[in-house]
Design an enzyme around this catalytic site. Structure first.
Site, PDB file in Angstrom:
ATOM      1  N   HIS A 100       0.848  -1.181   0.000  1.00 18.52           N
ATOM      2  CA  HIS A 100       0.000   0.000   0.000  1.00 18.52           C
ATOM      3  C   HIS A 100       0.885   1.232   0.000  1.00 18.52           C
ATOM      4  O   HIS A 100       1.954   1.244   0.619  1.00 18.52           O
ATOM      5  CB  HIS A 100      -0.891  -0.008   1.244  1.00 18.52           C
ATOM      6  CG  HIS A 100      -1.399   1.347   1.636  1.00 18.52           C
ATOM      7  ND1 HIS A 100      -0.785   2.123   2.609  1.00 18.52           N
ATOM      8  CD2 HIS A 100      -2.439   2.092   1.182  1.00 18.52           C
ATOM      9  CE1 HIS A 100      -1.425   3.256   2.743  1.00 18.52           C
ATOM     10  NE2 HIS A 100      -2.440   3.273   1.888  1.00 18.52           N
ATOM     11  N   ASN A 111       0.461   5.813  -0.250  1.00 18.97           N
ATOM     12  CA  ASN A 111      -0.431   6.962  -0.302  1.00 18.97           C
ATOM     13  C   ASN A 111       0.393   8.221  -0.135  1.00 18.97           C
ATOM     14  O   ASN A 111       1.270   8.277   0.727  1.00 18.97           O
ATOM     15  CB  ASN A 111      -1.477   6.857   0.815  1.00 18.97           C
ATOM     16  CG  ASN A 111      -2.387   8.059   0.887  1.00 18.97           C
ATOM     17  OD1 ASN A 111      -2.036   9.083   1.461  1.00 18.97           O
ATOM     18  ND2 ASN A 111      -3.564   7.932   0.310  1.00 18.97           N
ATOM     19  N   HIS A 157      12.988  -1.379   3.696  1.00 24.45           N
ATOM     20  CA  HIS A 157      13.261  -0.337   4.684  1.00 24.45           C
ATOM     21  C   HIS A 157      14.500   0.484   4.338  1.00 24.45           C
ATOM     22  O   HIS A 157      14.524   1.697   4.618  1.00 24.45           O
ATOM     23  CB  HIS A 157      13.382  -0.958   6.073  1.00 24.45           C
ATOM     24  CG  HIS A 157      12.062  -1.182   6.729  1.00 24.45           C
ATOM     25  ND1 HIS A 157      11.415  -0.197   7.449  1.00 24.45           N
ATOM     26  CD2 HIS A 157      11.239  -2.264   6.738  1.00 24.45           C
ATOM     27  CE1 HIS A 157      10.258  -0.673   7.893  1.00 24.45           C
ATOM     28  NE2 HIS A 157      10.134  -1.922   7.484  1.00 24.45           N
ATOM     29  N   GLY A 181     -18.500  11.801   2.189  1.00 27.79           N
ATOM     30  CA  GLY A 181     -19.353  11.578   1.034  1.00 27.79           C
ATOM     31  C   GLY A 181     -18.585  11.190  -0.206  1.00 27.79           C
ATOM     32  O   GLY A 181     -19.009  11.464  -1.325  1.00 27.79           O
ATOM     33  N   GLY A 182     -17.437  10.538  -0.008  1.00 28.89           N
ATOM     34  CA  GLY A 182     -16.615  10.122  -1.143  1.00 28.89           C
ATOM     35  C   GLY A 182     -17.242   8.986  -1.918  1.00 28.89           C
ATOM     36  O   GLY A 182     -18.289   8.431  -1.544  1.00 28.89           O
ATOM     37  N   ARG A 183     -16.577   8.622  -2.982  1.00 26.73           N
ATOM     38  CA  ARG A 183     -17.095   7.588  -3.867  1.00 26.73           C
ATOM     39  C   ARG A 183     -16.754   6.210  -3.303  1.00 26.73           C
ATOM     40  O   ARG A 183     -15.584   5.834  -3.205  1.00 26.73           O
ATOM     41  CB  ARG A 183     -16.484   7.761  -5.259  1.00 26.73           C
ATOM     42  CG  ARG A 183     -17.043   6.822  -6.308  1.00 26.73           C
ATOM     43  CD  ARG A 183     -16.571   7.267  -7.683  1.00 26.73           C
ATOM     44  NE  ARG A 183     -17.134   6.438  -8.717  1.00 26.73           N
ATOM     45  CZ  ARG A 183     -16.576   5.310  -9.160  1.00 26.73           C
ATOM     46  NH1 ARG A 183     -15.449   4.893  -8.625  1.00 26.73           N
ATOM     47  NH2 ARG A 183     -17.134   4.618 -10.126  1.00 26.73           N
TER      48      ARG A 183
END
Length: 311
Positions: A107, A109, A148, A261-263
């Protein structure tokens, strides 16, 4: 701040393009399908998903730029003074679920967040956040060390204290508190970061985003052809259950997306296509499956270790 926001957005859309191109090339059998969407309250994005490939059973890489009139509770839990402010968030997030159990899930982000001026005239507030983490099913020391050491190299130019700090924050954040069990072997995690000023903080964000592929692709190359059977596949699906538990119960990004209120389809693209839960199952003693939780899912200073000679 609008010019700065546009600069960040350009970098993030280019990063999504670059990561998708590399992952599709590595898969070799499937391509990303783009789903462009808009959000009723404001903004939108482009969600790209690769399904049923030779390498990835499911891979999602999403870009979004969304805004709203009032920050949701998940965004103000640690910053109550920001409650009620308008906001804008722009980011790229990805989750990769490989087919081979010896290839780890991963993952990443990277995001930028800014608020509008408060009703009392307080100026806008902005920060960067993000990171990347690794979730193996079968652990290999050389893989965790490479992961790492690449993470450390990415942030070290910005201060020697950042890698230990971001690594610790990652270990603390990606913890299934209801099981007191780490989700994986960690990596980097930071949020509410603006300590270096905009330009240098943005450079840090770019360094983290740019480091993902060099951190992950060598692991894929090492493990993708490892033979596996029903035992390994069953264990992979069982451990994916832990991934689902974390994302639905603890992940602040999931909570923010749903509360704002995201998708829903884009928010939940991180979930694996297949998963299983087995009541009270424990791995056989001294097995590779037991070694995952007993050794690899314990916090370690992986970046300081030397890969074993066989690596």
């Amino acid at each position: 701040m609008s010019a700065a926001l546009a600069t960040v957005e350009r970098y993030l859309t280019e990063l999504q393009d670059r990561i998708c191109a590399a992952l599709a090339a590595d898969d070799g059998a499937a391509s990303f399908v783009e789903d462009a969407w808009t959000r009723a309250e404001g903004g939108g994005g482009r969600t790209r998903v690769l399904s049923d490939g030779a390498l990835f059973e499911k891979a999602g890489v999403a870009f979004s730029r969304v805004h709203g009139s009032r920050l949701p509770p998940s965004a103000t839990q640690h910053r109550p003074e920001l409650a009620g402010r308008p906001w804008t968030a722009v980011g790229v997030s990805l989750v990769l679920h490989p087919r081979n159990p010896y290839v780890p899930t991963s993952h990443a982000n990277v995001r930028f967040f800014t608020t509008g001026e408060a009703e009392n005239g307080a100026p806008p507030v902005w920060w960067f956040g993000g990171g990347f983490d690794l979730t193996p099913y079968y652990g290999f020391e050389e893989d965790a060390i490479h992961w790492h050491q690449t993470a450390r190299a990415a942030v070290e130019p910005f201060g020697s204290a950042l890698y230990p700090r971001f690594k610790r924050q990652c270990d603390e954040y990606f913890l299934l508190k209801h099981r007191q069990e780490a989700r994986g072997v960690g990596g980097l995690f930071f949020d509410d970061f603006n300590a270096l000023g905009f330009e240098t903080s943005f450079s840090l964000l770019r360094a983290v985003g740019d480091a993902f592929l060099p951190a992950y692709r060598p692991l894929v190359a090492r493990r993708r052809s490892t033979p596996f059977g029903e035992r390994e596949r069953t264990f992979q699906l069982y451990r994916r259950g832990r991934y689902v538990e974390f994302n639905l119960v603890w992940d602040r990004g999931t909570h923010f997306g749903l509360q704002s209120g995201g998708r829903t389809e884009s928010i939940l693209m991180s979930l694996p296509p297949l998963v299983r839960w087995d009541y009270g199952w424990t791995p056989p003693a001294h097995s590779p499956e037991a070694r995952l939780t007993e050794y690899f899912l314990q916090p370690r200073d992986w970046a300081a270790m030397t890969p074993p000679p066989s690596a």
